[in-house]
Write a protein that holds these residues in place. Structure first.
Motif, PDB file in Angstrom:
ATOM      1  N   ILE A 142       0.833  -1.206   0.000  1.00  0.00           N
ATOM      2  CA  ILE A 142       0.000   0.000   0.000  1.00  0.00           C
ATOM      3  C   ILE A 142       0.865   1.252   0.000  1.00  0.00           C
ATOM      4  O   ILE A 142       0.615   2.207  -0.739  1.00  0.00           O
ATOM      5  N   GLY A 143       1.897   1.257   0.834  1.00  0.00           N
ATOM      6  CA  GLY A 143       2.717   2.447   0.985  1.00  0.00           C
ATOM      7  C   GLY A 143       3.456   2.858  -0.278  1.00  0.00           C
ATOM      8  O   GLY A 143       3.531   4.047  -0.611  1.00  0.00           O
ATOM      9  N   ALA A 144       4.015   1.889  -1.000  1.00  0.00           N
ATOM     10  CA  ALA A 144       4.812   2.211  -2.187  1.00  0.00           C
ATOM     11  C   ALA A 144       4.007   2.959  -3.253  1.00  0.00           C
ATOM     12  O   ALA A 144       4.447   4.014  -3.738  1.00  0.00           O
ATOM     13  N   PRO A 145       2.822   2.462  -3.656  1.00  0.00           N
ATOM     14  CA  PRO A 145       2.069   3.213  -4.664  1.00  0.00           C
ATOM     15  C   PRO A 145       1.546   4.553  -4.156  1.00  0.00           C
ATOM     16  O   PRO A 145       1.457   5.516  -4.917  1.00  0.00           O
ATOM     17  N   MET A 146       1.222   4.632  -2.856  1.00  0.00           N
ATOM     18  CA  MET A 146       0.804   5.920  -2.299  1.00  0.00           C
ATOM     19  C   MET A 146       1.935   6.934  -2.418  1.00  0.00           C
ATOM     20  O   MET A 146       1.738   8.080  -2.843  1.00  0.00           O
ATOM     21  N   CYS A 147       3.130   6.500  -2.032  1.00  0.00           N
ATOM     22  CA  CYS A 147       4.300   7.368  -2.093  1.00  0.00           C
ATOM     23  C   CYS A 147       4.628   7.748  -3.536  1.00  0.00           C
ATOM     24  O   CYS A 147       4.943   8.911  -3.829  1.00  0.00           O
TER      25      CYS A 147
END
Length: 202
Positions: free
Chosen positions: A68-73
Motif C-alpha cells: 500500500i505504501g509504495a504506490p501511495m508514495c
C-alpha cells in the motif's frame, strides 16, 4: 465590477506558514502581468492554485514502502511533491528514488528533514518501532511537525504514540486507509482521519 462578476472573486487570505511562498508566487505573477499590482482581489481559481503550489513546497517524509505504501508514495512523487523515503527493505526504495524521491538513512533522519511524516507499515509493533524506537521519528521530530500514521493499528498504541509526539510539541493524525492495492495505485483510497481538525486543515 458587477455583482455577478464579484461572485467569482474572493479576498486573499494568506495562511501564516505559507505566506512567504504565496507572496513569492504572487510577485512572479505580477511581473508576468498575470495580476496587476494595484489589485486587492484575485480570482478564486488563482488563489486555489497558489495555495496548492504552497502545499507542494512542504517537505514530506514517507516511511513504509509495502504493497500500500509504495504506490501511495509514488503518487506523491508523480504529483511533484518533495518526498524523502525510508524502508527496512532497502530494495523497495530504489523504484521511488528512480521516480524522484530522496532516500534517507533512518526514520529519525526522515523526521529531521520533513514537515509532514507519513508512516504506513504492517502493525502496531512496527509503528512503535519506527516512531518511538532507536533512531525513530521521535528522535528527529520537533515543534510544529505532523506525523500521519496510515497503518491499521491498535487504538491504544495510537494514543500512546500521539502522547509522545505531542510531548515534542508536534502533532499526529491517525489516518488508516481502505481500498487495497488497486485503490492505492489509482490514488482513490478512502482515508479515515482522527485528530485535531486544525492540524488536518493545515
Amino acid at each position: 465590477m458587477t455583482k455577478e462578476s464579484k461572485q467569482k472573486f474572493n479576498k486573499v487570505r494568506i495562511v501564516p506558514d505559507t505566506s512567504i511562498i504565496i507572496n513569492q508566487i504572487l510577485s512572479e505573477k505580477i511581473e508576468k502581468g498575470d495580476i496587476k499590482n494595484s489589485e486587492i482581489i484575485i480570482p478564486i481559481a488563482v488563489l486555489d492554485e497558489l495555495q496548492s503550489q504552497a502545499s507542494k513546497n512542504k517537505e514530506i517524509g514517507f516511511i513504509g514502502l509495502g504493497l500500500i505504501g509504495a504506490p501511495m508514495c509514488l503518487n506523491l512523487v508523480k504529483g511533484k511533491y518533495s518526498v524523502s523515503v525510508w524502508n527496512r527493505t532497502k530494495s523497495k526504495v530504489e523504484k521511488l528514488v528512480d521516480a524522484g524521491a530522496i532516500s534517507l538513512s533512518s526514520p529519525k533522519e526522515i523526521a529531521e528533514n520533513s514537515e509532514v511524516i507519513i508512516t504506513c507499515v504492517s502493525d502496531s509493533k512496527d509503528v512503535k518501532d519506527v516512531v518511538l524506537g532507536s533512531d525513530g521519528v521521535i528522535e528527529g521530530i520537533d515543534e510544529g511537525k505532523i506525523v500521519i500514521d496510515m497503518s491499521t493499528i491498535s487504538p491504544s498504541v495510537t494514543r500512546e504514540i500521539a502522547e509522545q509526539i505531542n510531548s515534542k510539541k508536534a502533532n499526529m493524525l491517525d489516518a488508516p486507509v481502505s481500498g487495497g492495492v488497486n485503490g492505492a495505485e489509482a490514488g482513490v483510497l478512502s482515508i479515515m482521519v482522527g485528530g485535531d481538525k486544525s492540524v488536518l486543515d493545515s
